[in-house]
Design a protein around this motif. Structure first.
Motif, PDB file in Angstrom:
ATOM      1  N   THR A 180      49.758   4.654  56.373  1.00 33.01           N
ATOM      2  CA  THR A 180      50.149   5.762  55.652  1.00 33.01           C
ATOM      3  C   THR A 180      49.231   6.933  55.334  1.00 33.01           C
ATOM      4  OG1 THR A 180      51.678   4.067  54.606  1.00 33.01           O
ATOM      5  CG2 THR A 180      51.778   6.519  53.735  1.00 33.01           C
ATOM      6  N   VAL A 181      48.753   7.403  56.494  1.00 38.01           N
ATOM      7  CA  VAL A 181      47.802   8.447  56.419  1.00 38.01           C
ATOM      8  C   VAL A 181      48.133   9.704  55.411  1.00 38.01           C
ATOM      9  CG1 VAL A 181      46.366  10.252  57.665  1.00 38.01           C
ATOM     10  CG2 VAL A 181      46.764   7.861  58.590  1.00 38.01           C
ATOM     11  N   ALA A 182      47.654   9.897  54.158  1.00 37.16           N
ATOM     12  CA  ALA A 182      47.952  11.059  53.369  1.00 37.16           C
ATOM     13  C   ALA A 182      47.624  12.435  53.742  1.00 37.16           C
ATOM     14  CB  ALA A 182      47.385  10.749  52.192  1.00 37.16           C
ATOM     15  N   ALA A 183      46.622  12.196  54.743  1.00 36.46           N
ATOM     16  CA  ALA A 183      46.128  13.954  55.010  1.00 36.46           C
ATOM     17  C   ALA A 183      45.259  13.587  56.402  1.00 36.46           C
ATOM     18  CB  ALA A 183      45.641  14.678  54.037  1.00 36.46           C
ATOM     19  N   VAL A 184      44.738  14.813  56.959  1.00 40.21           N
ATOM     20  CA  VAL A 184      43.907  14.743  57.944  1.00 40.21           C
ATOM     21  C   VAL A 184      42.976  15.893  57.654  1.00 40.21           C
ATOM     22  CG1 VAL A 184      43.212  15.013  60.598  1.00 40.21           C
ATOM     23  CG2 VAL A 184      45.633  14.072  59.778  1.00 40.21           C
ATOM     24  N   GLY A 185      41.399  15.502  57.513  1.00 44.81           N
ATOM     25  CA  GLY A 185      40.609  16.414  56.969  1.00 44.81           C
ATOM     26  C   GLY A 185      39.799  16.684  58.035  1.00 44.81           C
ATOM     27  N   MET A 189      44.572   3.305  46.810  1.00 45.26           N
ATOM     28  CA  MET A 189      43.544   3.931  47.585  1.00 45.26           C
ATOM     29  C   MET A 189      44.448   5.042  48.259  1.00 45.26           C
ATOM     30  SD  MET A 189      40.167   2.021  48.592  1.00 45.26           S
ATOM     31  CE  MET A 189      38.931   1.581  47.379  1.00 45.26           C
ATOM     32  N   SER A 190      44.085   6.177  48.652  1.00 45.88           N
ATOM     33  CA  SER A 190      44.661   7.241  49.606  1.00 45.88           C
ATOM     34  C   SER A 190      44.024   7.063  50.970  1.00 45.88           C
ATOM     35  CB  SER A 190      44.765   8.402  49.023  1.00 45.88           C
ATOM     36  OG  SER A 190      45.544   8.562  47.645  1.00 45.88           O
ATOM     37  N   VAL A 191      44.612   6.991  52.044  1.00 48.10           N
ATOM     38  CA  VAL A 191      43.941   7.118  53.408  1.00 48.10           C
ATOM     39  C   VAL A 191      43.981   8.348  54.104  1.00 48.10           C
ATOM     40  CG1 VAL A 191      43.907   6.049  55.442  1.00 48.10           C
ATOM     41  CG2 VAL A 191      44.779   4.531  53.479  1.00 48.10           C
ATOM     42  N   VAL A 192      42.904   8.885  54.522  1.00 44.55           N
ATOM     43  CA  VAL A 192      42.660  10.275  55.077  1.00 44.55           C
ATOM     44  C   VAL A 192      41.939   9.701  56.381  1.00 44.55           C
ATOM     45  CG1 VAL A 192      41.423  12.324  54.797  1.00 44.55           C
ATOM     46  CG2 VAL A 192      41.958  11.078  52.879  1.00 44.55           C
ATOM     47  N   LEU A 193      42.442  10.595  57.473  1.00 41.36           N
ATOM     48  CA  LEU A 193      41.828  10.410  58.694  1.00 41.36           C
ATOM     49  C   LEU A 193      40.864  11.818  58.912  1.00 41.36           C
ATOM     50  CD1 LEU A 193      41.460   9.696  61.717  1.00 41.36           C
ATOM     51  CD2 LEU A 193      43.475  10.990  62.075  1.00 41.36           C
TER      52      LEU A 193
END
Length: 398
Positions: A86-91, A1-5
């Motif tokens: 390991t946050v992949a990106a911030v939306g 899974m990818s983690v997004v804030l």
């Protein structure tokens, strides 16, 4: 899974969620969520929630950058650790993208400038959205930041739907047209409805009713928005908590001439002192419904106005869609007020819309059918999840 804030920033507060998303499916997990509020006031507040519980603090929070520091400290102290996650990106939710933005967009200095310039179309929303973006980019400089625009889903509106019948030159110069809002929610709900029913999205004609303090309707054909109730701003359309919705424009001229109200006063009247609040003294649908159930005639009359406007849009969208396969209620009022759902759709059997009283009354947090087995139109309650939709769209371009 990818983690997004995911960040949803307002003028004196911001909400956040840390979401793990499986890009190959609709599976996800909310790792943490929170709210930082009363930014700039003598005493600010912050709440951070994980599966282990909720922590709260109160202290002065000077600005959004300071608020993001409060948030990151909460992650360090209460988890999950952002480095380990390991946050992949911030939306980022951005309300108004004008005609420029029709898809999730990686934020650059140029995009920031465009969002700032589009603040002329959404002065109450874009500036605080941008403040949150700038603060977040300072705190998280090493990951991509993505803007997801409320207006983007409605970029597919045909010209006859988005054009206002005013002087074309003036409209073009000042960007006067219908843009629509709540697009993130309308997209999520229409796609979720198709998935729940195990029917091809491309074949469905869906009316989504996003009913919260802000409210809008959307006609979706094959997953594409073809009409929506909000206009150049979120003021047009349905009756809302504090907003008037549709109004004869000449009312403003009349109030200026007869009551001496200036532009600022008229703006406040229509955006902050109208809707259910203007009709009853409270903008909270729960209070209005409770009062009506107790025999309050003023509250009952306000609900009749609310339903009348809603039914007008349902009928209009059935015409534009050439029929309807699914009606989906969502957001706080749409998901929780069974009586409003029943009374709004009562008497629409000639459209093939039949609501099952027991199904409608049953409380649940899950997507569910509330129509009868023999209803030609499937009526659903679909809990919206704008944060998850933002996370998905963020990952699609980051």
């Amino acid at each position: 899974m990818s983690v997004v804030l995911v960040i949803n920033s307002g003028s004196s507060s911001f909400k956040y969620q840390l979401i793990a998303v499986d890009e190959g499916s609709r599976e996800h997990e909310v790792l943490a969520s929170g709210l930082v509020e009363r930014i700039g006031e003598p005493t600010g507040a912050a709440r951070h929630t994980t599966p282990a519980g909720t922590s709260e603090i109160e202290r002065r929070i000077v600005d959004h950058t300071d608020g993001f520091g409060v948030m990151t400290e909460a992650f360090r102290e209460y988890g999950p650790d952002l480095d380990d996650a390991t946050v992949a990106a911030v939306g980022h939710r951005v309300v108004h993208g004008g005609k420029r933005f029709f898809a999730p967009t990686v934020i650059t200095a140029g995009v920031e400038q465009d969002i700032d310039e589009l603040g002329a179309l959404a002065p109450l929303h874009n500036p605080p959205n941008l403040e949150g973006i700038r603060a977040a980019r300072r705190v998280f400089p090493d990951v991509p930041h993505v803007a997801v625009f409320d207006t983007a889903f409605h970029q597919t509106l045909p010209p006859e739907a988005y054009t206002y019948a005013i002087d074309a030159g003036i409209a073009e110069k000042h960007r006067v047209r219908r843009y629509g809002f709540h697009g993130t929610s309308h997209k999520f709900v229409s796609e979720s409805a198709a998935e729940f029913l195990d029917r091809p999205l491309a074949e469905l004609r869906t009316i989504v009713l996003h009913l919260g303090n802000g409210a809008s309707a959307c006609a979706v054909r094959g997953g594409v928005s073809i009409e929506t109730s909000m206009g150049m701003t979120p003021l047009e359309g349905l009756v809302m908590g504090t907003r008037s919705g549709d109004l004869d424009p000449a009312v403003l001229f009349h109030l200026h001439r007869q009551a001496g109200m200036d532009i600022a006063e008229l703006d406040t009247l229509l955006n902050r002192r109208s809707g259910l609040l203007g009709l009853t003294g409270t903008g909270d649908m729960r209070d209005v419904q409770s009062a009506a159930d107790s025999g309050d005639e003023t509250a009952a009359a306000a609900l009749a106005v609310y339903r009348h406007r809603l039914r007008s849009y349902i009928g209009s969208y059935i015409a534009h869609l050439g029929g309807v396969d699914v009606i989906a209620f969502t957001a706080g009022v749409g998901e929780n007020n069974a009586q409003l759902r029943a009374e709004t759709l009562d008497g629409l059997a000639h459209f093939g819309i039949l609501v099952d009283a027991d199904r409608n009354a049953a409380r649940s947090r899950d997507t569910r059918i509330i129509s009868t087995d023999d209803s030609a139109v499937t009526v659903l309650v679909v809990p919206t999840n704008e944060e998850l939709e933002i996370a998905r769209q963020t990952l699609s371009v980051s």
